[in-house]
Design a protein around this motif. Structure first.
Motif, mmCIF file in Angstrom:
data_model
loop_
_atom_site.group_PDB
_atom_site.id
_atom_site.type_symbol
_atom_site.label_atom_id
_atom_site.label_comp_id
_atom_site.label_asym_id
_atom_site.label_seq_id
_atom_site.Cartn_x
_atom_site.Cartn_y
_atom_site.Cartn_z
ATOM 1 N N GLN A 285 0.839 -1.180 0.000
ATOM 2 C CA GLN A 285 0.000 0.000 0.000
ATOM 3 C C GLN A 285 0.880 1.238 0.000
ATOM 4 O O GLN A 285 1.370 1.658 1.022
ATOM 5 C CB GLN A 285 -0.914 -0.004 1.235
ATOM 6 C CG GLN A 285 -1.899 -1.136 1.277
ATOM 7 C CD GLN A 285 -3.014 -0.958 0.257
ATOM 8 O OE1 GLN A 285 -3.274 0.132 -0.227
ATOM 9 N NE2 GLN A 285 -3.676 -2.036 -0.071
ATOM 10 N N THR A 286 1.088 1.792 -1.163
ATOM 11 C CA THR A 286 1.939 2.967 -1.247
ATOM 12 C C THR A 286 1.163 4.199 -1.691
ATOM 13 O O THR A 286 1.653 5.299 -1.570
ATOM 14 C CB THR A 286 3.104 2.732 -2.221
ATOM 15 O OG1 THR A 286 2.569 2.362 -3.490
ATOM 16 C CG2 THR A 286 4.027 1.648 -1.715
ATOM 17 N N SER A 287 -0.045 4.021 -2.215
ATOM 18 C CA SER A 287 -0.808 5.169 -2.666
ATOM 19 C C SER A 287 -2.100 5.281 -1.871
ATOM 20 O O SER A 287 -2.497 4.371 -1.164
ATOM 21 C CB SER A 287 -1.105 5.039 -4.162
ATOM 22 O OG SER A 287 -1.896 3.906 -4.391
ATOM 23 N N THR A 288 -2.737 6.404 -2.038
ATOM 24 C CA THR A 288 -3.990 6.654 -1.338
ATOM 25 C C THR A 288 -5.143 6.592 -2.337
ATOM 26 O O THR A 288 -4.929 6.615 -3.546
ATOM 27 C CB THR A 288 -3.969 8.024 -0.652
ATOM 28 O OG1 THR A 288 -3.740 9.037 -1.642
ATOM 29 C CG2 THR A 288 -2.895 8.085 0.426
ATOM 30 N N GLU B 285 -10.010 3.484 11.057
ATOM 31 C CA GLU B 285 -8.666 3.696 11.612
ATOM 32 C C GLU B 285 -7.590 2.924 10.860
ATOM 33 O O GLU B 285 -6.518 3.454 10.598
ATOM 34 C CB GLU B 285 -8.632 3.343 13.100
ATOM 35 C CG GLU B 285 -9.288 4.371 13.975
ATOM 36 C CD GLU B 285 -8.787 5.798 13.736
ATOM 37 O OE1 GLU B 285 -7.556 6.013 13.681
ATOM 38 O OE2 GLU B 285 -9.634 6.693 13.581
ATOM 39 N N LYS B 286 -7.864 1.673 10.511
ATOM 40 C CA LYS B 286 -6.825 0.904 9.827
ATOM 41 C C LYS B 286 -6.614 1.357 8.382
ATOM 42 O O LYS B 286 -5.617 1.014 7.767
ATOM 43 C CB LYS B 286 -7.088 -0.603 9.904
ATOM 44 C CG LYS B 286 -8.222 -1.131 9.094
ATOM 45 C CD LYS B 286 -8.319 -2.642 9.291
ATOM 46 C CE LYS B 286 -9.590 -3.202 8.688
ATOM 47 N NZ LYS B 286 -9.719 -4.629 8.926
ATOM 48 N N ASN B 287 -7.536 2.177 7.863
ATOM 49 C CA ASN B 287 -7.400 2.695 6.505
ATOM 50 C C ASN B 287 -7.114 4.192 6.436
ATOM 51 O O ASN B 287 -6.938 4.731 5.349
ATOM 52 C CB ASN B 287 -8.681 2.393 5.710
ATOM 53 C CG ASN B 287 -8.790 0.949 5.339
ATOM 54 O OD1 ASN B 287 -8.005 0.433 4.554
ATOM 55 N ND2 ASN B 287 -9.764 0.268 5.915
ATOM 56 N N ARG B 288 -7.062 4.844 7.588
ATOM 57 C CA ARG B 288 -6.926 6.307 7.616
ATOM 58 C C ARG B 288 -5.784 6.822 6.741
ATOM 59 O O ARG B 288 -5.932 7.790 5.998
ATOM 60 C CB ARG B 288 -6.746 6.782 9.058
ATOM 61 C CG ARG B 288 -6.770 8.301 9.198
ATOM 62 C CD ARG B 288 -6.782 8.717 10.648
ATOM 63 N NE ARG B 288 -8.012 8.335 11.340
ATOM 64 C CZ ARG B 288 -9.155 9.012 11.271
ATOM 65 N NH1 ARG B 288 -9.245 10.087 10.546
ATOM 66 N NH2 ARG B 288 -10.208 8.592 11.956
ATOM 67 N N ALA B 289 -4.644 6.173 6.789
ATOM 68 C CA ALA B 289 -3.477 6.634 6.027
ATOM 69 C C ALA B 289 -3.640 6.395 4.518
ATOM 70 O O ALA B 289 -2.899 6.982 3.716
ATOM 71 C CB ALA B 289 -2.216 5.937 6.519
ATOM 72 N N LEU B 290 -4.603 5.575 4.135
ATOM 73 C CA LEU B 290 -4.808 5.255 2.734
ATOM 74 C C LEU B 290 -5.895 6.101 2.074
ATOM 75 O O LEU B 290 -6.088 6.043 0.864
ATOM 76 C CB LEU B 290 -5.205 3.772 2.585
ATOM 77 C CG LEU B 290 -4.231 2.757 3.180
ATOM 78 C CD1 LEU B 290 -4.837 1.364 3.120
ATOM 79 C CD2 LEU B 290 -2.919 2.804 2.424
ATOM 80 N N ARG C 137 -7.938 9.651 1.147
ATOM 81 C CA ARG C 137 -7.886 11.103 0.967
ATOM 82 C C ARG C 137 -9.261 11.582 0.520
ATOM 83 O O ARG C 137 -10.063 10.804 0.020
ATOM 84 C CB ARG C 137 -6.778 11.525 0.008
ATOM 85 C CG ARG C 137 -6.968 11.172 -1.422
ATOM 86 C CD ARG C 137 -5.776 11.680 -2.274
ATOM 87 N NE ARG C 137 -6.099 11.604 -3.667
ATOM 88 C CZ ARG C 137 -5.967 10.522 -4.423
ATOM 89 N NH1 ARG C 137 -5.509 9.413 -3.897
ATOM 90 N NH2 ARG C 137 -6.283 10.549 -5.702
#
Length: 103
Positions: A37-40, A94-99, A101
């Motif tokens: 998982q490197t992109s959002t 929460e587990k997807n927050r960084a992914l 936008r």
């Protein structure tokens, strides 16, 4: 000489064990088990297919629920609003927050 030959088996054992890389095998119709998982993903514009491929714990039905919610209510104004979609809880957000936008 004896010392050098005693170290060689240890060296080769270390080289062999460190070179082992676990690999996940899946059939062509399954999602890969390990995905970098490197992109959002923009939850305001992504299709159900894009959402299910990009977000952890989001399959096709939950991804479609996100799209349906977005079409009914309008664009998401916060990531936390995603928890208002039926079937998606705070833990999934929460587990997807960084992914995720919004723009």
């Amino acid at each position: 000489m004896k010392r050098t030959t005693a170290l060689l088996p240890a060296f080769f054992l270390a080289a062999l064990t460190s070179a082992v890389v676990p690999t996940a095998y899946v059939s062509a119709d399954e999602k890969p088990l390990v995905v970098a998982q490197t992109s959002t993903v923009n939850i305001n514009t992504a299709s159900a297919e894009e959402l299910s491929a990009s977000l952890k714990g989001i399959g096709t039905s939950k991804a479609q629920a996100i799209v349906d919610y977005r079409e009914k209510v309008g664009k998401f104004v916060s990531i936390d609003q995603l928890a208002e979609v039926k079937g998606i809880g705070a833990a999934t957000v929460e587990k997807n927050r960084a992914l995720i936008r919004l723009q």
